[in-house]
Design an enzyme around this catalytic site. Structure first.
Site, PDB file in Angstrom:
ATOM      1  N   GLY A 176       0.695  -1.149   0.070  1.00 31.63           N
ATOM      2  CA  GLY A 176       0.031   0.036   0.089  1.00 31.63           C
ATOM      3  C   GLY A 176       0.891   1.176  -0.039  1.00 31.63           C
ATOM      4  O   GLY A 176       0.192   2.553  -0.354  1.00 31.63           O
ATOM      5  N   GLU A 177       2.126   1.045   0.441  1.00 36.61           N
ATOM      6  CA  GLU A 177       2.814   2.438   0.489  1.00 36.61           C
ATOM      7  C   GLU A 177       3.454   2.761  -1.022  1.00 36.61           C
ATOM      8  O   GLU A 177       3.716   2.093  -1.615  1.00 36.61           O
ATOM      9  CB  GLU A 177       4.071   2.116   1.395  1.00 36.61           C
ATOM     10  N   ALA A 178       3.199   4.389  -1.181  1.00 37.10           N
ATOM     11  CA  ALA A 178       3.796   4.840  -2.388  1.00 37.10           C
ATOM     12  C   ALA A 178       5.065   4.542  -2.775  1.00 37.10           C
ATOM     13  O   ALA A 178       5.033   4.216  -3.862  1.00 37.10           O
ATOM     14  CB  ALA A 178       3.451   6.259  -2.428  1.00 37.10           C
ATOM     15  N   LYS A 180       7.095   2.126  -1.837  1.00 38.54           N
ATOM     16  CA  LYS A 180       7.505   0.619  -2.385  1.00 38.54           C
ATOM     17  C   LYS A 180       6.660   0.266  -3.608  1.00 38.54           C
ATOM     18  O   LYS A 180       7.253  -0.223  -4.689  1.00 38.54           O
ATOM     19  CB  LYS A 180       6.565  -0.232  -1.353  1.00 38.54           C
ATOM     20  N   ILE A 181       5.573   0.841  -4.007  1.00 40.88           N
ATOM     21  CA  ILE A 181       4.897   0.775  -5.386  1.00 40.88           C
ATOM     22  C   ILE A 181       5.896   1.419  -6.365  1.00 40.88           C
ATOM     23  O   ILE A 181       6.069   0.817  -7.581  1.00 40.88           O
ATOM     24  CB  ILE A 181       3.552   1.277  -5.496  1.00 40.88           C
TER      25      ILE A 181
END
Length: 417
Positions: A176-178, A180-181
């Protein structure tokens, strides 16, 4: 001389099946002077003999298997112990990916290098797809090397972008973390362009278009999105992203039709999914929640984790009664005439819009929530402040739009150089 197991086996076989000399051919016939009852008895004896011979053969085969197991007993015990440790390592990984990998390395079940760790994650046997995504998205040097090694195991040659994304997004769950994405999609774009040179002018083009495809998938297949984008709008959204030039309309049309006809499949997690989700929450405790249609207060056990607020009827419940995603929500203190220490979750600038959430009805059906706001009462003023602070830290805007805007701005600035 043979081994003890060989001698035991040969002795037992000799006892069960002594050497039998061939009987004269006349034995195969029935004497003519026998009565019908005697003839029937002889046939019965012969059938019984055949059955016994078959039983003896089965016993011989079983003895051979037992002999093999006896000789490999030490190896089997070692293998059983190894399998037991591997199962424990998988469980640890599903609870805490970094600790799980460390346990497997310390137990000599996994080599401490990016290639072997990537192979372990790629096979994914017994692993939680959410945990895989969390590990691959970490920013430590080892995790980043594992991410690239993981992508090297994917073969994207001659696949169009949607086909490659289907393969990639099936192997784990996006975190869910930006940030990481962003790291994961950057690595995907690099791998895709390496496998398909010349399709895009740069990895930035691949990155931007990948996000556009993921958002298209959400817009076309999410029932809450009423305004479905057309092929013309999708094409217009992606003008100028190919180092200032336009991508071929045929390519964009094919991507659009592929997503329209078949949405991305989200991999199912195993039974450890909820355990992983609620294992280390940001905050948990009893709160009172005001109902949506029926304005009554009910005591619920709340858990804040992974940018979501879950509530349960009892602390022992395995499934939540409701889930409130916190993306794009705001929180504020409010006064209530009936309950103290209240705060609300709401959609800023859209006070009449229903919050995207879900709940479980008494008959087990999962339905969409009907709250335009969630009003919650804490036991004390201090706990109210702590919940507000924790929820504010967890609330985030949809990362896809922010990252896409950032990357488009970067592409535009490079074009101007």
């Amino acid at each position: 001389m043979g081994t003890v197991s060989e001698l035991c086996a040969s002795s037992f076989q000799a006892f069960l099946c002594p050497t039998v000399r061939p009987a004269p051919s006349a034995a195969a016939t029935v004497p003519d002077d026998l009565s019908p009852e005697e003839r029937q008895e002889v046939e019965s004896i012969r059938r019984r003999k055949q059955e016994l011979l078959q039983d003896i053969q089965r016993l011989k085969d079983e003895i051979a298997e037992v002999t093999c197991e006896i000789e490999n007993l030490g190896l089997t015990e070692e293998s059983m112990q190894r399998n037991k440790q591997m199962a424990m390592g998988r469980k640890k990984f599903n609870m805490d990916p970094k600790k799980g990998i460390r346990f497997l390395i310390d137990s000599s079940l996994l080599k401490n290098n990016s290639h072997d760790i990537a192979q372990f994650l790629y096979k994914g046997e017994g692993l939680n797809k959410t945990a895989i995504g969390e590990y691959l998205g970490e920013r430590d040097d080892l995790n980043i090397r594992v991410l690239h090694a993981f992508l090297d195991l994917h073969e994207f040659t001659d696949l169009n972008l949607v086909q490659a994304l289907r393969q990639f997004l099936w192997s784990f769950r996006l975190p869910g973390e930006a940030q990481k994405i962003d790291r994961m999609m950057e690595a995907f774009a690099q791998r895709y362009c390496h496998c398909n040179p010349g399709v895009f002018q740069s990895t930035d083009t691949c990155y931007v278009l990948s996000f556009a495809v993921i958002m298209l998938n959400t817009s076309l297949h999410n029932p809450n999105v009423k305004d479905k984008p057309s092929i013309q709008r999708f094409t217009a959204m992606n003008r100028g992203i190919n180092d200032g030039g336009d991508l071929p309309e045929e390519l964009l049309r094919n991507l659009y039709e592929s997503i329209k006809n078949e949405p991305f499949k989200i991999p199912e997690d195993d039974g450890n999914d909820l355990t992983h989700t609620f294992f280390n929450p940001d905050r948990e405790g009893w709160l009172l929640k005001l109902g949506g249609r029926v304005k009554t207060w009910k005591r619920r056990w709340f858990i804040l984790t992974d940018n979501c607020l879950y509530y349960f009827e009892y602390t022992t419940d395995k499934e939540p009664r409701g889930i409130i995603p916190l993306e794009n929500l705001s929180i504020r203190e409010v006064d209530d005439s009936k309950k103290p220490n209240c705060f609300e979750l709401f959609i800023p600038d859209h006070k009449d819009q229903v919050i995207k959430a879900c709940k479980t009805e008494a008959d087990g059906r999962v339905v969409e929530g009907n709250h335009t706001f969630y009003r919650i009462s804490a036991p004390t003023a201090e706990e109210k402040e702590e919940w507000i602070s924790s929820i504010k830290a967890a609330i985030s805007k949809d990362p896809f739009y922010e990252m896409l805007a950032t990357r488009k701005k970067k592409v535009s600035s490079m074009k101007g150089l």
